[in-house]
Enzyme design. Structure first.
Site: not given
Ligand SMILES: NC(=O)c1ccc[n+]([C@@H]2O[C@H](COP(=O)([O-])OP(=O)(O)OC[C@H]3O[C@@H](n4cnc5c(N)ncnc54)[C@H](O)[C@@H]3O)[C@@H](O)[C@H]2O)c1
Length: 416
Positions: A257-259, A262
């Site tokens: 999800h993070c890279l 976001d």
């Protein structure tokens, strides 16, 4: 000890709920997913960072439910719902808005609400506060509100919630003090910033920093492929510099999800300020090319042995997006499998953390079977405990996208 409510019991929310319960807090754990609520109630963990024993040990203190009404009894409520992108790659605040509206209906004077989900600067003040105020209570006066990003790195054991400093920004000084006190229960160090916006952007800076640096080394990997230079050798050598260089690994692309998701929350927000965040866009573009580059590399490796991808049996080793976890969200392995199938390959896979990829109608096979049956094996994610050396000796042809077989310099091994 405070009674803590947690909304959203995923990779972030469940470990947080368990951490507070381990310190003796009563936890009210809310999720819309009945299966998760039932699993917690049955003491079954579905997140690697929480073992069944850990969950069972605090079972008496965690009340899992789908009902928001129970949150009225909490001193503090931490919101950990997903913040995905829409199909147009714009922020999808749907889950956050739903959760905030439902919380507003049961919000009590004196409660502290903290948003932990990654999001663009301004979300806490401009989106969360007004919805919570529909309760008739005023943010900063009748209830406290803060943003504190989750920094958990799933699967990691050296840095956990406890020893990773927790950044937070409150709507007011009192909001920040209250949140600092709460997180002091489970974190060794709290880093306060002056506003929720600064805390929101801090998390995005961390994610963008990684995305940009991974893209840089990935772009070099595509270049070194043409130049016939070993990218791993170059990264190792550069990492010998004791200052001014930070090591990032090349690989098949970004997952989770993070890279992949976001940073685009910030690009979207930046457009309102007449700014194009070019580093973010460029890093996304380069990293998205990587699965295509890796499949082209597989195609060449087979071609060099007089084979085509069409009709070849290809085993993908490791399908989750990162080592030691079962999370397949945005995993580059899924893209690689789809591209291989488009080219006519028969794909099988081995992943000790992912027993089945139901949407692709695939089930994990043993490493031995993958090695024995495949014309080509591709290491996409290198899980600890998987015997990559054995694979290097047994596979007819091996494409290593993670640099884990560097010692095995046999003719059947090709690397990114
Ligand atoms: N996974 C990570 O490594 C990580 C790390 C740092 C930050 N984050 C951020 O934390 C947030 C949560 O991520 P995650 O990985 O835990 O997601 P997740 O999908 O694992 O968990 C989110 C949970 O929220 C629940 N949910 C959705 N809508 C809800 C609602 N209206 N009310 C109650 N529950 C609801 C879902 O059912 C799910 O169980 C995201 O913003 C993410 O960017 C994730």
């Amino acid at each position: 000890m405070p009674t803590v409510g947690v909304i959203g019991l995923g990779y972030v929310g469940l470990p947080l709920a368990v951490a507070f319960a381990q310190e003796g807090c009563d936890v009210i754990a809310v999720d819309v997913d009945v299966r998760k609520v039932e699993a917690i109630e049955a003491g079954l963990s579905y997140v690697e960072d929480v073992s069944g024993e850990q969950l069972a040990a605090v079972a008496g203190r965690i009340g899992a439910t789908t009902r928001y009404a129970r949150l009225a009894k909490a001193d503090a409520v931490l919101v950990c719902v997903p913040t995905p992108l829409t199909s147009n790659r714009e922020p999808d605040l749907g889950p956050l808005i739903d959760a905030t509206r439902a919380l507003a209906e049961v919000l009590q004077a004196g409660q502290l609400v903290v948003l932990e989900s990654t999001t663009y600067p301004g979300t806490t003040r401009e989106r969360v506060a007004p919805l919570l105020e529909e309760s008739g209570l005023a943010a900063g006066r009748d209830f406290h509100l803060a943003f504190s990003p989750e920094r958990v790195d799933p699967g990691r054991t050296d840095f956990t919630l406890r020893n990773t400093p927790k950044v937070l920004g409150g709507l007011t000084e009192a909001c920040a003090r209250r949140a600092e006190e709460l997180y002091g229960v489970v974190c060794e160090r709290v880093v306060r910033v002056s506003s929720p916006e600064a805390a929101e952007l801090t998390k995005l800076l961390e994610n963008i920093f990684r995305s940009v640096n991974i893209a840089l080394v990935n772009e070099l990997a595509m270049l070194t492929d043409r130049m016939d230079i070993d990218i791993w050798e170059v990264v190792d050598a550069a990492a010998s510099k004791p200052y001014g260089f930070m090591r990032f690994e090349p690989g098949p692309g970004m997952g989770g999800h993070c890279l992949p998701v976001d940073p685009f929350y910030l690009s979207w927000r930046a457009r309102e300020f007449d700014m194009a965040t070019e580093f973010i866009e460029l890093a996304g573009k380069v990293n998205q090319q990587m699965p295509y580059h890796c499949v082209a590399k597989a195609q060449r490796a087979l071609n060099d042995r007089g084979m085509s991808v069409k009709g070849a049996r290809v085993a993908v080793i490791g399908v989750s997006y990162k080592p030691g976890t079962s999370d397949v969200r945005e995993s580059p392995a899924l893209k690689i499998i789809a591209l291989l199938r488009e080219l006519g390959a028969e794909v099988l896979y081995h992943d000790p953390h992912v027993p089945a990829l139901t949407e692709l109608a695939l089930e994990s096979v043993s490493l031995e079977r993958a090695a024995a049956q495949a014309d080509l094996a591709i290491i996409v994610t290198a899980h600890p405990g998987v015997d990559h050396r054995l694979l290097a000796t047994r596979a007819r042809l091996l494409l290593d996208l993670r640099g884990v077989t560097r010692e095995a310099s046999s003719a059947n091994v090709v690397r990114l």
